[in-house]
Design an enzyme around this catalytic site. Sequence first.
Site, mmCIF file in Angstrom:
data_model
loop_
_atom_site.group_PDB
_atom_site.id
_atom_site.type_symbol
_atom_site.label_atom_id
_atom_site.label_comp_id
_atom_site.label_asym_id
_atom_site.label_seq_id
_atom_site.Cartn_x
_atom_site.Cartn_y
_atom_site.Cartn_z
ATOM 1 C CD1 TRP A 11 -2.168 -2.197 0.894
ATOM 2 C CD2 TRP A 11 -3.480 -0.419 1.323
ATOM 3 N NE1 TRP A 11 -3.467 -2.629 0.897
ATOM 4 C CE2 TRP A 11 -4.295 -1.570 1.161
ATOM 5 C CE3 TRP A 11 -4.087 0.802 1.604
ATOM 6 C CZ2 TRP A 11 -5.682 -1.516 1.268
ATOM 7 C CZ3 TRP A 11 -5.465 0.845 1.725
ATOM 8 C CH2 TRP A 11 -6.244 -0.294 1.545
ATOM 9 C CD GLU A 19 -2.188 -9.117 4.398
ATOM 10 O OE1 GLU A 19 -1.902 -7.961 4.042
ATOM 11 O OE2 GLU A 19 -3.318 -9.443 4.809
ATOM 12 C CB VAL A 76 3.027 3.248 4.441
ATOM 13 C CG1 VAL A 76 2.595 4.672 4.771
ATOM 14 C CG2 VAL A 76 4.429 3.212 3.895
ATOM 15 C CB VAL A 77 -0.844 1.837 8.614
ATOM 16 C CG1 VAL A 77 -2.365 1.674 8.716
ATOM 17 C CG2 VAL A 77 -0.180 0.480 8.561
ATOM 18 C CB ILE A 78 -2.396 6.652 5.638
ATOM 19 C CG1 ILE A 78 -1.051 6.414 4.967
ATOM 20 C CG2 ILE A 78 -2.781 8.136 5.781
ATOM 21 C CD1 ILE A 78 -0.239 7.547 4.553
ATOM 22 N N GLY A 102 -11.008 7.244 8.540
ATOM 23 C CA GLY A 102 -12.041 7.804 9.407
ATOM 24 C C GLY A 102 -12.642 6.832 10.402
ATOM 25 C CB THR A 103 -13.199 3.397 10.570
ATOM 26 O OG1 THR A 103 -12.079 2.692 10.013
ATOM 27 C CG2 THR A 103 -14.134 3.843 9.455
ATOM 28 C CG HIS A 120 -9.290 -0.774 9.422
ATOM 29 N ND1 HIS A 120 -8.196 -0.617 8.610
ATOM 30 C CD2 HIS A 120 -9.654 -2.064 9.301
ATOM 31 C CE1 HIS A 120 -7.915 -1.774 8.026
ATOM 32 N NE2 HIS A 120 -8.791 -2.654 8.426
ATOM 33 C CG PHE A 127 8.825 -1.314 14.101
ATOM 34 C CD1 PHE A 127 7.815 -2.241 13.897
ATOM 35 C CD2 PHE A 127 8.474 -0.013 14.435
ATOM 36 C CE1 PHE A 127 6.478 -1.880 14.025
ATOM 37 C CE2 PHE A 127 7.140 0.359 14.559
ATOM 38 C CZ PHE A 127 6.139 -0.574 14.351
HETATM 39 N N1 RBF Z 1 -2.570 -1.777 4.434
HETATM 40 C C1 RBF Z 1 -1.502 -0.965 4.558
HETATM 41 O O1 RBF Z 1 -0.359 -1.434 4.498
HETATM 42 N N2 RBF Z 1 -1.672 0.384 4.740
HETATM 43 C C2 RBF Z 1 -2.892 0.961 4.846
HETATM 44 O O2 RBF Z 1 -2.970 2.205 5.002
HETATM 45 C C3 RBF Z 1 -4.030 0.105 4.758
HETATM 46 N N3 RBF Z 1 -5.279 0.634 4.882
HETATM 47 C C4 RBF Z 1 -6.349 -0.200 4.854
HETATM 48 C C5 RBF Z 1 -7.633 0.314 5.051
HETATM 49 C C6 RBF Z 1 -8.740 -0.536 5.043
HETATM 50 C C7 RBF Z 1 -10.104 0.025 5.287
HETATM 51 C C8 RBF Z 1 -8.552 -1.929 4.829
HETATM 52 C C9 RBF Z 1 -9.729 -2.899 4.848
HETATM 53 C C10 RBF Z 1 -7.301 -2.436 4.617
HETATM 54 C C11 RBF Z 1 -6.190 -1.597 4.622
HETATM 55 N N4 RBF Z 1 -4.897 -2.101 4.431
HETATM 56 C C12 RBF Z 1 -3.829 -1.275 4.541
HETATM 57 C C13 RBF Z 1 -4.703 -3.531 4.035
HETATM 58 C C14 RBF Z 1 -4.409 -4.489 5.195
HETATM 59 O O3 RBF Z 1 -3.081 -4.296 5.672
HETATM 60 C C15 RBF Z 1 -4.557 -5.949 4.699
HETATM 61 O O4 RBF Z 1 -3.729 -6.153 3.585
HETATM 62 C C16 RBF Z 1 -5.998 -6.296 4.321
HETATM 63 O O5 RBF Z 1 -6.866 -6.016 5.394
HETATM 64 C C17 RBF Z 1 -6.128 -7.772 3.910
HETATM 65 O O6 RBF Z 1 -5.701 -8.638 4.956
#
Ligand code: RBF
Length: 160
Positions: free
Chosen positions: A26, A60, A80-82, A85-86, A88, A113
């Site tokens: 992502w 994963e 990277v996780v951004i 609005g929830t 999650h 890390f």
């Molecule tokens: N994976 C990321 O690496 N970065 C993200 O910002 C990210 N945002 C997500 C937002 C939503 C609403 C969902 C459902 C998944 C997101 N994922 C993101 C994917 C997550 O890490 C994973 O690959 C999936 O949930 C499938 O197991």
Amino acid sequence: MSGEGAPRIEPIDGKGLRVAVVAASWHQRVMDGLLTGAHRALREAEVGEVTELRVPGSWELPVAARAATSGHDAVVALGVVIRGGTPHFEYVCQGVTQGLAQLAVDSGVPVGFGLLTCDTEQQALDRAGLPGSQEDKGHEAVTAALSTVVALRGLTGARG
Ligand code: RBF
């Protein structure tokens, strides 16, 4: 957490080491920066063997990192996780962070890390080691993992 106070780590000799880089997919621009920084650090340390494993999302990373602990001296996890609005965001960040920390402790294999958990994409870009970024977290994650391998080897040597 601010990046201020980071140590200056002496150059590491990684010639005999095998290192796995596990990377989520992502946010491609940020990931490209993290991966470039990570591979630059691996080259600088002249790491002998580098394996790169891509997974879909940061969620994963722990399972991929766990598989990679076998046959590698260190694993580096990049993602990277951004925030959206929830809630999650919190669940994903906590699960991944805890999974990687537990893995390192249970396996004894240092896990770098390199997971950015940011409110905005701009915050992630600032830390991605791209032109104009203030920090290079991919490079830092590799350097920390290699440095820990060296530190742990010193411990083994001291105990005979
Ligand atoms: N994976 C990321 O690496 N970065 C993200 O910002 C990210 N945002 C997500 C937002 C939503 C609403 C969902 C459902 C998944 C997101 N994922 C993101 C994917 C997550 O890490 C994973 O690959 C999936 O949930 C499938 O197991």
